[in-house]
Structure formats: C-alpha cells, structure tokens
Write an enzyme that holds these catalytic residues in place. Structure first.
Site: not given
Length: 455
Positions: A276, A395
């Site tokens: 996270a 990403c």
C-alpha cells in the site's frame, strides 16, 4: 574515492547548489540508492531557498534523464578515454553540459565556470583546466555533435538521442511502430508535472482552483477526473502549503486515481490494500467510501508504513488501518469485499518522474518481477469470497507484467473473470477490458489495471 569535505574557504568559492548536484550524482552512481531518496534528504536542508531546491531538482533529474546523450557528446570532445575519467569529474561536466544544452535561462559561461570551479576546489588546477577546455569546446560546437546514423542503426540512434537504454528501445520497437516508439521516448523525457487530487471530504474543487489561481500556479485540470490538477512548475513546495497540511489535497497521479475509480468501492466495504505504501490509493479508496467501512493497508517494510499513517492523520481518514506484513505470507480470518493489489513492477510507466529507473532496470528484471507478482496475487485471492472484487494494477506498460499476469490468473483460477474496465472508466483510458495509459498518448503516467471478480 573523492573526498567531498571542503574547508570553509573552498566552500565560499563554490556555487553551493551545483556542488550539491555533483555530490549527489556521484553518491547515486556508487550506491544502490534511488535518486529520489538522495534528493529528498538534501531538500530537507533549511539553508536552501525554494529557488535553490528547484534548481537542484532540475539539475539532478535532468542529468540522469539525459545521461546517455550527455555522455555521448562528452566522449566525442574528451581528450582521452572518457570512461576512465573519475565519476566526480564526469558529473561536474555533465552538470555543466546539461545547463548548456537544456537550460536556456542560464548563461553558458556561468554553467561552465561553476563546473570548473567545483573541480578546481576538489581535484586541482590541472583537471579543472581540462574540464574548462571540454565544456567550452562543446559550447562552441553543439551543432556539430555527430550522433549515430539513424538509417544504419535505428536502435542505437534512438537510444542515444533520446537517452534510453538500448534494450528498452529495442523492446518498444518490436511492439510499437517507429513513430510511436519515438513519441514514447520523447514523452518519457519531458519534465514532470505535480499531480494533486482534491480530498472532497475536506475541501472542494472550486476552493482549490481559487487558491491555485490566487497564487498564479499554472495548471491543467485532468479531464477524466476533475478533482485532479496537474501543476506546472509551482514556485513553492506544495507540501508546505496549508491546503496540503490541512488534508485538503494529496499528491497522486491520475493513472493511480483511475485505477481506484475502477475499483468502484462502496461505503461499508471491507478492503485489503496490498503493497500500500506510500498510501495514495488507500487514501482515495477511503474518500470514495466516505470514511465508512474498513481498509487494511499492508506493507512489507515498517519504514514505509510511516507515510501511510501520516497521510491518514493529515487527510482525516480513520477507517484505514496499517499492518507490516509480507503480502506473500499474509493470513486473514475473514473474506473481504475488495482487494486492491498495486504490485511491485518495473516502473517503466513512470520514467518521466523517476528517470533513474532507466538505468537501474535491465531486461532480466522483468521475469523476476513477474514471478513475485504471481506469488503475491496467488496468496491474495484466498481472501476473496463470491462477488469479491480484485483490482490488479501496476505502473508499468509492459504486457508481461500486466495482461499476461491477468491471463495467467484466469487460466489457473476458473472462478475468476474480468469485469471490463469500460463499464467504469472513460473509453479513452481503456483497451481490451483493461485500464491502460501511456505517457505519449494520455499525457500521464503509464499504468495498467484490471478489475476481476469472483463468481
């Protein structure tokens, strides 16, 4: 190893920002540290003005971004074997040449003189004289630099002119057209914007727009998420503003926000956020859930948990709990409604913001990363009940880390299926049922996300 400790007399003769740039770049090259960490440590120096910090950031990121092109030019004008030159001296020349080639507002003579003085104070007159000769010769002959021939070796040409590793350019040429590959390389080298997202629980779009306009900040409002503003070269540190410290805004790229929108969380959900840190996706999930429900944000390293906890307090998001745990070993006693798995990846969609990734990564890294992704996700899906949602996101723009992992998951777990991203997001950021963004197409970070449900 070069001794960067200087007497007060020598310090007084230097431009301190440029000296720091050379020192940080040299430390970066001889360590495994990421550039942003080294830079962040230096930016904590209260003796630097905001203008100093902006120039330092520009020099460091710029030199690393354009390293291959700078070295090509320096190699051609260096009298001897450039590769045998001390790293410290190389970096002094790179800093000087970067300013000559890319920073029009800084006079060339000033850029050259400062690099020469840095070398003089640390290495002596003789080496400083060599640096002076190389940089002045380059300044006079910038238009005469001969790059690899495009027709003879396209990969070599694009890699050198656009400063990317050859393996990366070759990989993209095999996947994209020559034109599209070059557009991607160009986009990767653009200076990054600062993305801020309004926390609608604590503020409003109109208020933040008013504050930006009042402070003459140049920005774009992101068309697919109007609470996100892309700031261009603000004259102040956004994290030092009241709107940031009061929890009215947070920093998050639109690509990450879109992945959270794809999750479509409902107030009252039980959510597991895997890997996270630094917490941006947990924060947006909590905001969309209107602070109703529970989010368990897990992170392997305790040092990274700190940023999540600080963000929780600043943004006033009490539903987020944190846990230090390796996602591959996590055990839970109950099922969750939503798993958000933004997993470790090559990061090749973020080269604009993190130019050092270009030089840190190698083609052999991707298969290793994929194995880690599969290991994490295989453990995570054990916490899904019927109707639970899994968001798999990265990403990066590489298919092996994205689509291929999802298809592997579907092949091995027959009770999982894709819920098309087009049902939740604008079609412009979707393809083949997935969220997919590219720097040269969408103007934001390259990213991927898939919405998977258990049936």
């Amino acid at each position: 190893m070069v001794n960067f400790e200087l007497s007060e007399e020598k310090k007084s003769k230097l431009n301190w920002v440029r000296y720091l740039a050379v020192r940080i770049l040299s430390r970066y090259e001889r360590s495994d540290s990421y550039l942003d960490k080294l830079l962040a440590n230096e930016l904590k120096n209260n003796e630097l003005t905001q203008q100093d910090k902006a120039l330092l950031t520009e020099l460091i990121n710029g030199v690393v971004r354009w390293k291959l092109k700078l070295d090509w030019a320096l190699t051609g004008f260096y009298n001897g074997d450039y590769q045998k030159c001390l790293n410290f001296v190389k970096n002094a020349m790179r800093v000087g040449l970067y300013q000559i080639m890319f920073l029009e507002k800084i006079p060339a003579y000033a850029a050259i003189d400062e690099s020469v003085e840095i070398v003089k104070q640390i290495q002596g007159e003789r080496t400083a004289g060599m640096v002076n000769a190389v940089l002045r010769n380059l300044h006079r002959n910038l238009d005469k630099i001969r790059y690899p021939d495009r027709e003879e070796d396209l990969v070599y040409y694009l890699a050198t002119v656009h400063s990317h590793p050859k393996w990366m350019v070759k990989r993209w040429l095999e996947r994209f057209s020559e034109l599209e590959t070059e557009k991607l390389l160009i986009a990767n080298n653009q200076r990054p914007y600062i993305p801020i997202r309004v926390n609608l629980l604590n503020s409003s779009i109109d208020k933040i727009k008013y504050l930006l306009d009042k402070n003459n900040v140049e920005y774009l409002q992101y068309e697919h998420l109007l609470q996100t503003f892309l700031l261009k070269n603000p004259k102040f540190d956004i994290t030092s503003t009241e709107m940031f410290q009061n929890g009215e805004i947070t920093i998050q790229d639109p690509s990450a926000s879109l992945a959270v929108m794809l999750a479509n969380p409902t107030p009252g959900y039980k959510v597991l956020d895997i890997a996270a840190a630094p917490g941006g996706k947990s924060f947006f999930l909590a905001e969309l859930m209107r602070n109703k429900g529970n989010i368990l944000a897990i992170e392997k390293y305790s040092s990274k948990i700190k940023s999540i906890n600080e963000g929780n307090q600043r943004l006033k998001l009490p539903i987020i709990e944190t846990l230090v745990e390796d996602a591959r070993k996590l055990r839970l006693h109950e099922k969750v409604d939503l798993i958000f798995a933004d997993l470790p990846c090559s990061g090749l969609g973020t080269l604009r913001k993190k130019p050092d990734i270009k030089w840190k990564r190698d083609t052999d890294d991707i298969p290793k990363i994929v194995e880690l992704q599969k290991e994490i996700i295989s453990n995570a899906i054990r916490f899904m009940g019927k109707g639970s949602v899994l968001i798999y996101s990265t990403c990066t723009i590489e298919p092996e880390e994205n689509q291929e992992v999802v298809y592997w998951l579907l092949d091995n777990y027959k009770d999982l299926q894709i819920d098309p991203a087009e049902n939740y997001l604008p079609k412009e950021v979707c393809k083949d049922g997935f969220m997919q963004t590219f720097p040269h197409i969408h103007g934001i970070d390259g990213a991927f996300a898939a919405r998977i449900i258990k049936v």
